[in-house]
Write an enzyme that holds these catalytic residues in place. Structure first.
Site, PDB file in Angstrom:
ATOM      1  N   SER A 202       0.827  -1.206   0.000  1.00 49.15           N
ATOM      2  CA  SER A 202       0.000   0.000   0.000  1.00 49.15           C
ATOM      3  C   SER A 202       0.862   1.256   0.000  1.00 49.15           C
ATOM      4  O   SER A 202       0.602   2.214  -0.744  1.00 49.15           O
ATOM      5  CB  SER A 202      -0.928   0.009   1.220  1.00 49.15           C
ATOM      6  OG  SER A 202      -1.834  -1.078   1.174  1.00 49.15           O
TER       7      SER A 202
ATOM      8  N   ARG B 272       0.739   8.008   6.087  1.00 50.76           N
ATOM      9  CA  ARG B 272      -0.163   7.236   6.953  1.00 50.76           C
ATOM     10  C   ARG B 272      -1.580   7.794   6.901  1.00 50.76           C
ATOM     11  O   ARG B 272      -2.551   7.048   6.965  1.00 50.76           O
ATOM     12  CB  ARG B 272       0.360   7.196   8.396  1.00 50.76           C
ATOM     13  CG  ARG B 272       1.468   6.192   8.573  1.00 50.76           C
ATOM     14  CD  ARG B 272       1.572   5.652   9.983  1.00 50.76           C
ATOM     15  NE  ARG B 272       2.448   4.473   9.992  1.00 50.76           N
ATOM     16  CZ  ARG B 272       2.047   3.242   9.785  1.00 50.76           C
ATOM     17  NH1 ARG B 272       0.771   2.992   9.553  1.00 50.76           N
ATOM     18  NH2 ARG B 272       2.899   2.233   9.800  1.00 50.76           N
TER      19      ARG B 272
ATOM     20  N   HIS C 160      -2.914   6.505   3.717  1.00 52.80           N
ATOM     21  CA  HIS C 160      -3.153   5.072   3.864  1.00 52.80           C
ATOM     22  C   HIS C 160      -4.434   4.806   4.638  1.00 52.80           C
ATOM     23  O   HIS C 160      -5.208   3.891   4.309  1.00 52.80           O
ATOM     24  CB  HIS C 160      -1.956   4.441   4.585  1.00 52.80           C
ATOM     25  CG  HIS C 160      -2.086   2.973   4.809  1.00 52.80           C
ATOM     26  ND1 HIS C 160      -2.349   2.415   6.037  1.00 52.80           N
ATOM     27  CD2 HIS C 160      -1.974   1.930   3.947  1.00 52.80           C
ATOM     28  CE1 HIS C 160      -2.413   1.103   5.926  1.00 52.80           C
ATOM     29  NE2 HIS C 160      -2.179   0.775   4.672  1.00 52.80           N
TER      30      HIS C 160
END
Length: 214
Positions: free
Chosen positions: A17, A40, A43
């Protein structure tokens, strides 16, 4: 329509990812030292707007990591954010995660004063004799109260993560935090949420942990 699924091992999904995120960011310029935080957030949300709407005060990452390593605790405005923060890593440095939103005394004070629970919970947090990081992902009234407490000299946070999501006073509350003369990470605009607040905390915790291993 047929879809071909990638054969990715469970332990490789997150790494894959992040590879995709890095590739799709392309030449997008990120502030050095903030890359993991931004990635993050992307994500967690699959929203690439965080590459441009996250705002960082000067040297905030270094300041935050130092605070964590010195035992700072994290105060959130939702149980969801509290649940999502990696308490095991935080506890290594002596820190805890607090959310006072469900406390009976907070509900009573909010009712008596005609404020939101988020406002009352920030007052309760200000009474703690601890180094504090605030991770606000839901309530703009929490950010407004933090600003007031800072201006009154009643609170000096180590860091404010200001990422409430919504429409009423959300944009404004984030803007005043960026003028409060405290370290901040803010998602400018309407986007954010408890999951984003938690993931920013976790990014900082992982960075602190990784720095120790190096």
């Amino acid at each position: 329509m047929k879809y071909e699924l990638e054969n990715v091992k469970p332990m490789d999904i997150e790494a894959k990812s992040f590879d995709i995120i890095t590739e799709e960011l392309g030449d997008t310029k990120l502030i050095p030292g903030t890359e993991l935080i931004v990635k993050r957030c992307i994500h967690t949300s699959a929203d690439f707007d965080y590459a441009t709407n996250l705002c960082f005060s000067d040297h905030v990452v270094d300041i935050a990591l130092e605070a964590i390593k010195n035992g700072a605790c994290i105060v959130t405005d939702t149980q969801m954010a509290k649940a999502g923060i990696n308490k095991k890593v935080l506890s290594r440095y002596g820190g805890e995660v607090y959310c006072f939103m469900s406390d009976e005394d907070v509900a009573e004070i909010a009712g008596k004063n005609g404020t939101t629970r988020a406002t009352a919970s920030m007052d309760k947090a200000a009474s703690l004799d601890k180094k504090l990081i605030f991770a606000i992902g839901n309530a703009p009234t929490a950010l407004v109260r933090l600003y007031e407490l800072i201006q009154d000299g009643k609170l000096k946070p180590e860091l404010i993560i200001g990422v409430p999501v919504g429409f009423v006073n959300v944009v404004q509350s984030k803007e005043i935090i960026m003028e409060a003369d405290v370290p901040y990470i803010v998602a400018r605009g309407r986007k954010g949420g408890s999951n984003i607040a938690a993931c920013i905390c976790n990014a900082l915790l992982y960075m602190a942990s990784n720095n120790e291993r190096q």
